[in-house]
Design an enzyme around this catalytic site. Structure first.
Site, PDB file in Angstrom:
ATOM      1  N   THR A  62       0.828  -1.202   0.000  1.00 16.70           N
ATOM      2  CA  THR A  62       0.000   0.000   0.000  1.00 16.70           C
ATOM      3  C   THR A  62       0.867   1.258   0.000  1.00 16.70           C
ATOM      4  O   THR A  62       0.653   2.192  -0.788  1.00 16.70           O
ATOM      5  CB  THR A  62      -0.930   0.000   1.233  1.00 16.70           C
ATOM      6  OG1 THR A  62      -1.772  -1.161   1.157  1.00 16.70           O
ATOM      7  CG2 THR A  62      -1.784   1.252   1.295  1.00 16.70           C
ATOM      8  N   ASN A  69      -5.472  -9.486  -8.007  1.00 19.62           N
ATOM      9  CA  ASN A  69      -5.627 -10.214  -6.755  1.00 19.62           C
ATOM     10  C   ASN A  69      -6.952 -10.950  -6.632  1.00 19.62           C
ATOM     11  O   ASN A  69      -7.099 -11.815  -5.792  1.00 19.62           O
ATOM     12  CB  ASN A  69      -5.445  -9.251  -5.575  1.00 19.62           C
ATOM     13  CG  ASN A  69      -6.288  -8.007  -5.709  1.00 19.62           C
ATOM     14  OD1 ASN A  69      -6.235  -7.309  -6.716  1.00 19.62           O
ATOM     15  ND2 ASN A  69      -7.096  -7.733  -4.706  1.00 19.62           N
ATOM     16  N   CYS A 109      -9.668  -6.765   1.788  1.00 21.21           N
ATOM     17  CA  CYS A 109      -9.939  -5.433   2.338  1.00 21.21           C
ATOM     18  C   CYS A 109     -11.354  -4.968   2.048  1.00 21.21           C
ATOM     19  O   CYS A 109     -11.839  -4.036   2.677  1.00 21.21           O
ATOM     20  CB  CYS A 109      -8.935  -4.429   1.800  1.00 21.21           C
ATOM     21  SG  CYS A 109      -8.097  -4.969   0.328  1.00 21.21           S
ATOM     22  N   HIS A 143       4.453  -9.990   2.675  1.00 30.07           N
ATOM     23  CA  HIS A 143       3.531 -10.994   3.229  1.00 30.07           C
ATOM     24  C   HIS A 143       2.747 -11.746   2.161  1.00 30.07           C
ATOM     25  O   HIS A 143       2.037 -12.699   2.470  1.00 30.07           O
ATOM     26  CB  HIS A 143       2.597 -10.364   4.274  1.00 30.07           C
ATOM     27  CG  HIS A 143       1.480  -9.524   3.730  1.00 30.07           C
ATOM     28  ND1 HIS A 143       0.224 -10.042   3.516  1.00 30.07           N
ATOM     29  CD2 HIS A 143       1.418  -8.225   3.376  1.00 30.07           C
ATOM     30  CE1 HIS A 143      -0.581  -9.066   3.069  1.00 30.07           C
ATOM     31  NE2 HIS A 143       0.128  -7.955   2.971  1.00 30.07           N
ATOM     32  N   SER A 162       5.214  -6.613  -1.830  1.00 29.16           N
ATOM     33  CA  SER A 162       4.872  -6.749  -0.415  1.00 29.16           C
ATOM     34  C   SER A 162       5.293  -8.120   0.089  1.00 29.16           C
ATOM     35  O   SER A 162       4.937  -9.144  -0.508  1.00 29.16           O
ATOM     36  CB  SER A 162       3.362  -6.569  -0.251  1.00 29.16           C
ATOM     37  OG  SER A 162       2.989  -6.815   1.077  1.00 29.16           O
ATOM     38  N   THR A 176      14.045   4.925  11.498  1.00 32.68           N
ATOM     39  CA  THR A 176      15.037   3.870  11.740  1.00 32.68           C
ATOM     40  C   THR A 176      14.711   2.629  10.914  1.00 32.68           C
ATOM     41  O   THR A 176      13.571   2.168  10.907  1.00 32.68           O
ATOM     42  CB  THR A 176      15.068   3.524  13.242  1.00 32.68           C
ATOM     43  OG1 THR A 176      15.365   4.723  13.955  1.00 32.68           O
ATOM     44  CG2 THR A 176      16.111   2.468  13.553  1.00 32.68           C
TER      45      THR A 176
HETATM   46  C1  LIG Z   1      -2.173  -7.150  -0.851  1.00 33.53           C
HETATM   47  C2  LIG Z   1      -2.118  -6.206  -1.988  1.00 33.53           C
HETATM   48  C3  LIG Z   1      -1.736  -4.870  -1.800  1.00 33.53           C
HETATM   49  C4  LIG Z   1      -1.482  -4.281  -0.437  1.00 33.53           C
HETATM   50  O1  LIG Z   1      -0.268  -4.721   0.109  1.00 33.53           O
HETATM   51  P1  LIG Z   1      -0.034  -4.511   1.681  1.00 33.53           P
HETATM   52  O2  LIG Z   1       1.384  -4.934   1.889  1.00 33.53           O
HETATM   53  O3  LIG Z   1      -1.000  -5.411   2.363  1.00 33.53           O
HETATM   54  O4  LIG Z   1      -0.236  -3.083   1.966  1.00 33.53           O
HETATM   55  C5  LIG Z   1      -1.652  -4.048  -2.904  1.00 33.53           C
HETATM   56  N1  LIG Z   1      -1.920  -4.514  -4.135  1.00 33.53           N
HETATM   57  C6  LIG Z   1      -2.272  -5.788  -4.360  1.00 33.53           C
HETATM   58  C7  LIG Z   1      -2.531  -6.251  -5.753  1.00 33.53           C
HETATM   59  C8  LIG Z   1      -2.388  -6.677  -3.303  1.00 33.53           C
HETATM   60  O5  LIG Z   1      -2.764  -7.935  -3.528  1.00 33.53           O
END
Ligand SMILES: *Cc1c(COP(=O)(O)O)cnc(C)c1O
Length: 388
Positions: free
Chosen positions: A72, A152, A326, A202, A200, A238
């Site tokens: 994000t 996604n 989300c 995760h 990202s 930091t």
């Molecule tokens: C999960 C996702 C995000 C957001 O990433 P975060 O690290 O959770 O803020 C943005 N774009 C896409 C396509 C995603 O799948």
């Protein structure tokens, strides 16, 4: 009954390698990477190693990687920077697609309120942005194009290299939200003609709350906040060395095993699709003819309400979702499913199953069987074993 996790597009389980990298760095590289002493140097070295590894995984240089708090933040930062640089030379037009993540769509909405004009390219039933459509939308005053690498909700993969080439030709900054692609399919910022790219951790078995922005040398970037000199004066605060180290470890592991994982997850996906379409009438795969990620399946069942279906699956120990995590809480119709031309009822019948490296053939069998049972039950046509 063991739980099956099939919501990898929402987030993934951290890999043991990433957890080890995180805890090692928490123990050993806890010093401030800006400190001059030996402990600080050790942390700085760990940070540089992570930066180099992430750059190498994308075909970039270490100096083109900026650590962020996630996808994000990377999206916000890239879009706002490129837009403001455009405004400085009188260019206030931005092009994007109608299937972007809210991190992009809502940042662009904020830029619209600042006076920028945004063109939302429609997609066809295939979920794809066609280069001809982008070409026709570019104007003299276009400063930025942002098209996601892979979607996604649908798993569709855009023709990023062609879209990027068009932007390069027309001297327009090209950003791609590659959060669903990085670590899962080969991404190369040079081959793909990308100026800015968001990722990202995760989403590829790294920790939550950490990510990165690739910004090609020379592409416009403005400081995100005001503070110290971290991230080459662009993103103060930091440095989170443990998270960066864990993200790099997760990504290296994904890249090392990518071909094998892609083959295995694609086989699982196709087996699930074959089972479901063979045994459940009125079951469809959205955008089935488009290039797609190995792991994401957008399944649609005629005459079924996805919220009730999700509840039944959850009771059976299967975790998946209707669409983007989300927006799932506020169950409006997904803008992505609308954009590919699905009606309200069709969108309501859509389920997202997102598989990952840790799913097994056993999971697929259980998901298929439970889908068959639940969909028939919801339609009132279940004639399975008595007592269920
Ligand atoms: C999960 C996702 C995000 C957001 O990433 P975060 O690290 O959770 O803020 C943005 N774009 C896409 C396509 C995603 O799948």
């Amino acid at each position: 009954m063991t739980t099956i996790y099939a919501d990898n597009a929402a987030t993934t389980e951290m890999s043991p390698t990433a957890i080890a990298a995180l805890t090692d760095a928490l123990r050993e590289s806890y010093a401030n990477a800006a400190s001059q002493h030996r402990m600080g140097q050790r942390a700085a070295a760990a940070l540089l190693r992570a930066r180099r590894e992430i750059a190498a995984a994308l075909g970039a240089e270490a100096g083109e990687i900026y650590f962020t708090s996630g996808g994000t933040e990377a999206d916000n930062w890239a879009l706002v920077s490129a837009a403001h640089a455009g405004a400085c030379v009188g260019k206030r037009h931005i092009v994007t697609s109608s299937v972007e993540h809210h991190a992009v769509l809502n940042t662009l909405a904020a830029l619209e309120r600042e006076g920028f004009e945004v063109t939302y390219l429609p997609v066809g039933r295939d979920g794809l942005v066609h280069p001809e459509a982008l070409s026709a939308a570019l104007r003299e005053d276009t400063c930025l194009v942002s098209i996601m690498y892979a979607n996604n909700e649908l798993g569709t993969v855009q023709p990023v290299a062609s879209l990027g080439a068009l932007c390069r030709e027309r001297n327009v900054v090209f950003h791609t939200d590659a959060v669903q692609a990085v670590g899962h399919i080969p991404v190369d910022v040079r081959r793909d003609n990308v100026d800015m790219l968001s990722l990202s951790a995760h989403k590829f078995h790294g920790p939550k709350g950490t990510g990165a922005l690739y910004c090609r040398r020379g592409a416009p970037l403005e400081p995100l906040m005001h503070g110290g000199a971290q991230e080459r004066n662009m993103r103060p605060g930091t440095s989170d060395v443990p998270s960066a180290a864990a993200m790099a470890a997760a990504l290296c592991e994904c890249c090392a095993g990518m071909e094998e994982t892609m083959r295995r997850v694609t086989a699982l996906r196709d087996a699930l699709i074959a089972e479901v379409t063979a045994h459940i009438p009125g079951a469809h795969v959205n955008c089935s003819a488009s290039p797609r990620l190995p792991g994401i399946i957008s399944l649609r069942f005629d005459g079924v309400d996805n919220e009730t279906l999700l509840m039944r699956l959850d009771l059976a120990g299967i975790c998946c979702s209707a669409g983007a995590a989300c927006t799932a809480g506020a169950m409006g119709t997904s803008h992505v499913l609308c954009a590919v031309g699905l009606g309200r009822e069709e969108a309501r019948g859509t389920l997202r199953i997102s598989l990952g490296a840790y799913n097994t053939a056993d999971d697929i069998g259980r998901i298929a069987a439970e889908l068959e049972r639940s969909v028939s039950a919801l339609r009132g046509t279940w004639k399975g074993e008595s007592g269920t």
